[in-house]
Design an enzyme around this catalytic site. Structure first.
Site: not given
Ligand code: SDX
Length: 428
Positions: A306, A363
């Site tokens: 998140h 989710d």
């Molecule tokens: C919702 O904003 C809100 O409030 C949203 C929400 C709401 O109520 O409105 O809470 C609802 O959208 C919840 C999120 C649902 N999405 C997912 O479950 C999809 C999987 N999650 C990721 O796509 C990610 O965690 C995000 C999009 C939710 C957050 O992404 P960020 O904050 O932009 O972080 P990032 O993508 O830069 O990740 C940081 C690191 C990365 O590694 P590095 O580049 O630092 O080496 O963490 C890793 C990412 O690769 N990472 C994951 C991961 N999520 C982040 N690695 C594996 N699996 C994951 N799910």
């Protein structure tokens, strides 16, 4: 009111003194609105450290896993209030008296029907159209029914738009489902509660009586509450930006539906269930956790991580409890829950996830509950959009009610060509 300031100096020269503003909780903010006068912009793609507005609706503390709506903690609301009470709180700021609550329920109940012409919009969709595509189109079409005499500067008319949207989203959502399975649309029933009405419009057929299970209705209502609002997330920021130009509120909500659909946002619940089905059995959990850690693999664990929560998403905690309650009360033993629990355990013990503070989000468990109560996977994000409509429209109303509200217009760091001579085609 600014009490202290940040001094920006570049190469040892003081460029600007920027006021620091304090809210009632959370980080202080540096007011950079005058920075352009000094020849600088800030650069924050993805808005990782940018406060886009002042709001009193929802407070999140990502480090402590805190979520409060108008100051009321989410677990208290999920366990002691119902969704329409939460809608009243988000829209109006305080918990309603019983009279205010009864009046609000009456207003919403009596706005649940949609114009008969709106139903015709569905006929243009292919039978296999995704329900989110239908929701986006039909909600946008509502702007053609409520536009000419709508004055969004009038708070009374803004609130009427909010009531119409909260009331009609379940009807339109259920219509999208019925259209996708070739069954007739079901009209709302005024004697049913909000959640019961949605389930009745989703699952009843003209050929026989449909009795809504109280357990399922209670779980549905709690899911609505847990998705109601979440500060300045992508879809809410989309609605705010669209609304900042004075656009029609129904069109702004359609923009929010579009943004929520993405798998990185609200589409994660559908993607999460598909991931659990792809993993299938406990012995494959480690394989998928390894893939999620593999930088060369685009696979991510849907339902984890998140932007704000670097601790447990408090909604996931309540959702997890609800998941166990619902499956137990319905007598369902879903192997996907076993896979989800194993995935959660492995991920939370894995150094990669611990280091990156990746916890289950809202989710992760919602898809399992929605599946248990009979909602089809491609309707998961529609349920999320229905629930979040009150959050979107509350932020839209708050923004338009604020003095000095301006159209949102970010700038950029331009990296393209500059001052090129154009050679006409016949000379190139
Ligand atoms: C919702 O904003 C809100 O409030 C949203 C929400 C709401 O109520 O409105 O809470 C609802 O959208 C919840 C999120 C649902 N999405 C997912 O479950 C999809 C999987 N999650 C990721 O796509 C990610 O965690 C995000 C999009 C939710 C957050 O992404 P960020 O904050 O932009 O972080 P990032 O993508 O830069 O990740 C940081 C690191 C990365 O590694 P590095 O580049 O630092 O080496 O963490 C890793 C990412 O690769 N990472 C994951 C991961 N999520 C982040 N690695 C594996 N699996 C994951 N799910």
């Amino acid at each position: 009111m600014a009490e202290s300031k940040a001094t920006l100096s570049i190469d040892g020269n003081v460029v600007a003194d920027l006021p620091i503003l304090s809210g009632s909780a959370g980080n202080d903010v540096i007011d950079i609105r005058t920075l352009g006068n000094y020849g600088y912009f800030t650069y924050d793609p993805g808005f990782l450290a940018t406060a886009s507005c002042e709001s009193a609706i929802t407070y999140i503390d990502g480090g402590k896993g805190i979520l409060q709506h108008r100051g009321y903690p989410i677990d208290s609301l999920a366990k002691q209030a119902n969704y329409l009470e939460v809608c009243y709180i988000l829209l109006n700021g305080d918990a309603p008296t019983s009279t205010q609550y009864d009046e609000f329920v009456d207003i919403i109940t009596n706005h649940t029907m949609v114009h008969e012409k709106l139903a015709h919009f569905f006929q243009g969709f292919l039978p296999d159209a995704h329900p989110m595509a239908m929701l986006c189109g039909v909600v946008g079409a509502m702007s053609s029914f409520y536009h000419s005499d709508l004055d969004i500067e009038d708070p009374v008319q803004r609130m009427r738009s909010a009531h119409r949207l909260i009331a009609k989203m379940p009807t339109i959502s259920a219509m999208a489902y019925k259209y996708s399975i070739g069954q007739p649309f079901v009209y709302p029933r005024n004697e049913l509660s909000y959640a019961e009405n949605f389930l009745h419009m989703m699952f009843s057929v003209p050929a026989e009586e449909y009795v809504v299970s109280p357990t399922v209705a209670r779980a549905m209502d709690r899911i609505f509450t847990l998705h109601a609002d979440h500060e300045q997330n992508a879809s809410t920021s989309t609605v705010r930006l669209a609304g900042s130009s004075g656009a029609n509120p129904y069109a702004c909500i359609a923009a929010g539906v579009a943004s929520l659909w993405g798998p990185a946002h609200g589409g994660a619940n559908e993607a999460c269930l598909k991931m659990l089905e792809q993993i299938g059995t406990l012995d494959r959990v480690d394989e998928f956790v390894a893939r999620a850690k593999d930088k060369s693999d685009s696979f991510r664990l849907m339902g984890f991580g998140h932007r704000v929560y670097k601790n447990f998403d408090p909604r996931a905690t309540v959702m997890r409890e609800t998941c166990h309650e619902v499956l137990k009360e319905l007598g369902i033993k879903d192997p996907l829950l076993d896979v989800a629990m194993a995935l959660e355990k492995v991920a939370l013990e894995d150094p990669y996830f611990i280091e990156k503070k990746l916890y289950p989000n809202v989710d992760f468990y919602s898809g399992i509950i929605l599946k248990a109560i009979g909602i089809p996977t491609n309707m998961f994000t529609v349920v999320f959009a229905m629930s979040r409509t009150v959050g979107w429209i509350s932020h839209w109303d708050e923004m338009l009610g604020q003095a000095g509200q301006k159209i949102g217009r970010p700038r950029q760091n331009y990296i393209g060509e500059i001052d090129r001579e154009f050679i006409p085609l016949n000379k190139r």
